[in-house]
Design an enzyme around this catalytic site. Structure first.
Site, PDB file in Angstrom:
ATOM      1  N   GLU A 217       0.841  -1.193   0.000  1.00 32.79           N
ATOM      2  CA  GLU A 217       0.000   0.000   0.000  1.00 32.79           C
ATOM      3  C   GLU A 217       0.880   1.248   0.000  1.00 32.79           C
ATOM      4  O   GLU A 217       1.851   1.320   0.750  1.00 32.79           O
ATOM      5  CB  GLU A 217      -0.899   0.016   1.247  1.00 32.79           C
ATOM      6  CG  GLU A 217      -1.883  -1.133   1.287  1.00 32.79           C
ATOM      7  CD  GLU A 217      -2.805  -1.087   2.500  1.00 32.79           C
ATOM      8  OE1 GLU A 217      -2.758  -0.110   3.275  1.00 32.79           O
ATOM      9  OE2 GLU A 217      -3.596  -2.046   2.661  1.00 32.79           O
TER      10      GLU A 217
ATOM     11  N   GLU B  34      -8.681   1.566  -4.540  1.00 33.73           N
ATOM     12  CA  GLU B  34      -9.788   1.242  -3.622  1.00 33.73           C
ATOM     13  C   GLU B  34     -10.576   2.485  -3.227  1.00 33.73           C
ATOM     14  O   GLU B  34     -10.012   3.497  -2.778  1.00 33.73           O
ATOM     15  CB  GLU B  34      -9.220   0.546  -2.363  1.00 33.73           C
ATOM     16  CG  GLU B  34     -10.331   0.178  -1.370  1.00 33.73           C
ATOM     17  CD  GLU B  34      -9.917  -0.816  -0.306  1.00 33.73           C
ATOM     18  OE1 GLU B  34      -8.787  -1.349  -0.370  1.00 33.73           O
ATOM     19  OE2 GLU B  34     -10.740  -1.071   0.598  1.00 33.73           O
TER      20      GLU B  34
END
Ligand code: KIV
Length: 292
Positions: free
Chosen positions: A122, A189
């Site tokens: 991430e 996302e």
């Protein structure tokens, strides 16, 4: 649109061909052998052993407590089951943020000990050097931008990301940084669909959306949401294709009732014995218990 025919193991070259041909890439999470086998047979392109396992499998409130040991433990059975699908293992919280060297070592563990085909990290520009080093070491990397659950305590919740111009600009810069660093794809996302569309059309690697609209190069969802197995909450961007949770609860309740009542096991679940053995057992009579 062409069709990317690929019966062999899905690799990064498959992702490149799919992007070039405009073919959608499919990804779902999986954390164990039977689920991964079902996903593979269903023709899924990529299985993500996501650190979401912290929430949907291990019962934590977030992905923060997930460890490298958890990720290795859950990636191994998925690798054993996945004959065609590419297995992507999440690098858990703090396994790559401390230093480039630690990121490389932990990425290597997911490849060597667990057998993953790629790792997912991430973050954007701030991890680009680590991504470069991991890719240079021969490990395919998938990026993850937008709502990055490992930063939940900085975001203060699971809200929509990249809503404003500055935030969207930052996300676009991050996506470019990941591409330059050698990432093979980027998970986007919970961002507005037009932002995901813009990124998809302006980078050369695949975008895989989750709550990022229909224009990404591929889609990913958490398997438990897809089959109705996680009942704490269902994200708006998820779709429940089945409701396994209530079916499981009913089956377990029926089992408890039948064992208590003696209805299970029935004759068909038991093993008969040779008549001689039955007779011999009867002839032995009741053994006297101690003290009688
Ligand atoms: O951990 C995970 O399952 C993920 C998906 C939500 C993309 O990162």
């Amino acid at each position: 649109m062409g069709e990317t025919i690929h019966v062999k193991k899905v690799t990064v070259s498959y992702l490149k061909a799919a992007k070039a041909n405009g073919d959608k890439v499919t990804m779902l999470t999986g954390y164990d052998y039977p689920t991964a086998a079902a996903l593979d047979v269903a023709g899924i392109d990529m299985i993500l052993v996501g650190d979401s396992l912290g929430m949907v499998v291990l019962g934590y409130d977030s992905t923060i407590p997930v460890t490298m040991e958890d990720m290795i433990h859950h990636t191994k059975p998925v690798v054993r089951a996945a004959k065609r699908a590419m297995v992507v293992a999440d690098m858990p919280f703090m396994s790559y943020q401390i230093s480039k060297k630690e990121g490389m070592r932990n990425a290597a563990r997911l490849m060597q000990e667990a057998g993953a085909d790629a790792v997912k990290l991430e973050g954007g520009e701030e991890i680009a050097k680590t991504v470069r080093a991991i890719v240079d070491a021969g490990i395919p990397v998938i990026g993850h931008l937008g709502l990055t659950p490992q930063s939940i305590n900085v975001f203060g919740g699971y809200d929509l990301q990249a809503k404003g111009i500055a935030e969207a600009e930052k996300l676009i810069t991050d996506a470019q940084a990941l591409e330059t660093a050698g990432a093979s794809a980027i998970v986007l996302e919970k961002i507005p669909a037009p932002v995901a569309k813009y990124v998809t059309e302006n980078i050369g690697i695949s975008t895989i959306g989750i709550g990022a609209g229909p224009d990404c190069d591929g889609q990913v969802l958490v398997m438990h949401d897809v089959v109705g197995l996680f009942d704490k909450f269902v994200p708006k961007f998820s779709k429940q294709y089945a409701m396994i949770g209530p079916l499981m609860r009913q089956a377990f309740t029926d089992y408890v009732t039948e064992v208590k009542s003696g209805a299970f096991p029935a004759e068909e679940h038991s093993f008969p014995a040779d008549p001689d053995l039955v007779e011999a057992l009867a002839a032995r009579g009741r053994p006297r218990s101690k003290g009688n």
